[in-house]
Write an enzyme that holds these catalytic residues in place. Structure first.
Site, PDB file in Angstrom:
ATOM      1  N   GLU A 127       1.944   3.323   2.946  1.00  0.00           N
ATOM      2  CA  GLU A 127       2.447   2.535   3.871  1.00  0.00           C
ATOM      3  C   GLU A 127       4.244   2.181   3.642  1.00  0.00           C
ATOM      4  O   GLU A 127       4.841   1.411   3.817  1.00  0.00           O
ATOM      5  CB  GLU A 127       2.049   1.068   4.252  1.00  0.00           C
ATOM      6  CG  GLU A 127       0.155   1.287   4.516  1.00  0.00           C
ATOM      7  CD  GLU A 127      -0.465   0.197   4.503  1.00  0.00           C
ATOM      8  OE1 GLU A 127       0.097  -0.894   4.541  1.00  0.00           O
ATOM      9  OE2 GLU A 127      -1.557   0.385   4.570  1.00  0.00           O
ATOM     10  N   HIS A 144       0.772  -1.199   0.097  1.00  0.00           N
ATOM     11  CA  HIS A 144      -0.124  -0.025  -0.090  1.00  0.00           C
ATOM     12  C   HIS A 144       0.833   1.209  -0.014  1.00  0.00           C
ATOM     13  O   HIS A 144       1.886   1.562   0.674  1.00  0.00           O
ATOM     14  CB  HIS A 144      -0.868   0.244   1.360  1.00  0.00           C
ATOM     15  CG  HIS A 144      -2.016  -0.988   1.225  1.00  0.00           C
ATOM     16  ND1 HIS A 144      -2.326  -1.855   2.279  1.00  0.00           N
ATOM     17  CD2 HIS A 144      -2.894  -1.293   0.168  1.00  0.00           C
ATOM     18  CE1 HIS A 144      -3.310  -2.762   1.795  1.00  0.00           C
ATOM     19  NE2 HIS A 144      -3.676  -2.169   0.537  1.00  0.00           N
ATOM     20  N   GLU A 164       0.898  -5.402  10.977  1.00  0.00           N
ATOM     21  CA  GLU A 164       0.606  -3.826  10.898  1.00  0.00           C
ATOM     22  C   GLU A 164       1.565  -3.055  11.733  1.00  0.00           C
ATOM     23  O   GLU A 164       1.532  -3.233  13.141  1.00  0.00           O
ATOM     24  CB  GLU A 164      -0.700  -3.668  11.425  1.00  0.00           C
ATOM     25  CG  GLU A 164      -1.968  -4.370  10.320  1.00  0.00           C
ATOM     26  CD  GLU A 164      -2.071  -3.652   9.191  1.00  0.00           C
ATOM     27  OE1 GLU A 164      -1.503  -2.528   8.858  1.00  0.00           O
ATOM     28  OE2 GLU A 164      -2.873  -4.265   8.359  1.00  0.00           O
ATOM     29  N   HIS A 205       2.479  -4.182   6.752  1.00  0.00           N
ATOM     30  CA  HIS A 205       1.703  -3.051   6.420  1.00  0.00           C
ATOM     31  C   HIS A 205       1.678  -2.067   7.610  1.00  0.00           C
ATOM     32  O   HIS A 205       2.335  -2.361   8.618  1.00  0.00           O
ATOM     33  CB  HIS A 205       0.245  -3.555   6.461  1.00  0.00           C
ATOM     34  CG  HIS A 205      -0.112  -4.246   5.157  1.00  0.00           C
ATOM     35  ND1 HIS A 205      -0.793  -3.917   3.873  1.00  0.00           N
ATOM     36  CD2 HIS A 205       0.403  -5.429   4.709  1.00  0.00           C
ATOM     37  CE1 HIS A 205      -0.915  -4.683   3.023  1.00  0.00           C
ATOM     38  NE2 HIS A 205      -0.050  -5.818   3.547  1.00  0.00           N
TER      39      HIS A 205
HETATM   40 ZN   LIG Z   1      -1.744  -1.964   4.079  1.00  0.00          ZN
END
Ligand SMILES: [Zn+2]
Length: 301
Positions: free
Chosen positions: A66, A63, A271, A210
């Site tokens: 990110e 992403h 994350e 992420h």
């Molecule tokens: Zn992500």
């Protein structure tokens, strides 16, 4: 240790390529190659460290917002190399010995076009400008997708149809800044390149990085190996992160979902950091320091 990039600046594609090059020059045992090209033709670099036969995978920046995951992975690669060279233990692990038995493939930035669009805007979009203006309105502040408006972490063949219906229900029917998974799985060159690499290398473990939330996701359906939860708990203990279960649009179509489903091996989404994407660059050191031990542990679990 040598610095491979400026830690007080967001990492764009040029900075990434320079960092990978510097790392390779500094440590002759580092190998690099590109796994393929993005929609706009940018090479997607992979770094290989170690000579053993059992590879694991760390991948960042599916992403665009990110990109801090790319910075974390490059910094980790540098620290890992420094400890291999010196022979010193890295968080109590003899990484030099470990990486003769296995190897690590690091793909710091799977979505270079998205990162460039977010950081530098339309001037980086070459022939896709018109189309991207239509999708984004010319504003890339919240852009997560690749250059075709496909969310790469919705583009994998794991519950793809279910996810597509959920997207449509949410009003996401075509290319968008985020959460549109494409018209078919692996339709994007970035996801296709990563899947091909996985099919070729048969990684023992796969970790997708992420942001944000300080969470570790480990489960996808019945094919999740029993040991996955145990590994997730160990990673959580090393970092202070939370072991979590996915919800809503995050429950299908992701890289770790596909990896678990196809290979029946432990795959994770981690994350990093806490706050709002993009995470403030001033937080980089804190975020990295909090998870370095977990990154080392990922080599042996
Ligand atoms: Zn992500």
């Amino acid at each position: 240790m040598a610095e491979f990039f400026e830690e007080n600046k967001p990492m764009g594609y040029d900075e990434l390529i320079r960092a990978v090059q510097l790392l390779r020059w500094r440590y002759k045992f580092v190998q690099r190659f590109s796994i393929g090209k993005s929609v706009l033709g940018r090479r997607i670099p992979a770094i290989v460290i170690g000579t053993g036969a059992h590879p694991i995978l760390y991948v960042g920046a599916h992403h665009a917002l990110e990109y801090m995951t790319s910075m974390v992975l490059i910094k980790f690669a540098g620290e890992l190399c420094a400890h291999i060279e010196s022979g010193e233990k890295f968080h109590d692990k003899n990484v030099r010995a470990i990486l003769t038995r296995q190897s690590i493939y690091i793909i710091p930035m799977l979505n270079p076009d998205g990162v460039e669009l977010h950081l530098k805007g339309l001037s980086t979009a070459f022939g896709m400008k018109e189309r991207l203006i239509r999708i984004s309105g010319g504003n890339f502040d919240n852009w997560q997708a690749n250059a075709r408006g496909v969310d790469l972490n919705h583009n994998y063949n794991a519950g793809f149809k279910t996810l597509r219906l959920m997207e449509i229900e949410k009003g996401i029917t075509g290319p968008a800044p985020s959460q549109f998974g494409g018209y078919r799985p692996e339709s994007e060159p970035e996801t296709h390149a990563l899947c091909n690499l996985c099919r070729r290398m048969l990684f023992r473990r796969a970790y997708a990085f992420h942001s944000q939330g300080e969470e570790i996701f480990w489960k996808y359906g019945d094919r999740t190996p029993k040991i996955s939860l145990e590994i997730a708990r160990a990673l959580a203990e090393a970092s202070g992160y939370t072991v979590s279960m996915p919800e809503g649009l995050a429950s299908h179509g992701g890289f770790k979902d596909w990896y678990i489903n196809v290979f029946r091996k432990p795959g994770f989404t981690i994350e990093i950091g806490k706050g709002k994407n993009p995470l403030p660059i001033s937080e980089f050191s804190n975020i990295y320091n909090k998870i370095e031990k977990m990154l080392v542990l990922g080599l042996v679990l």
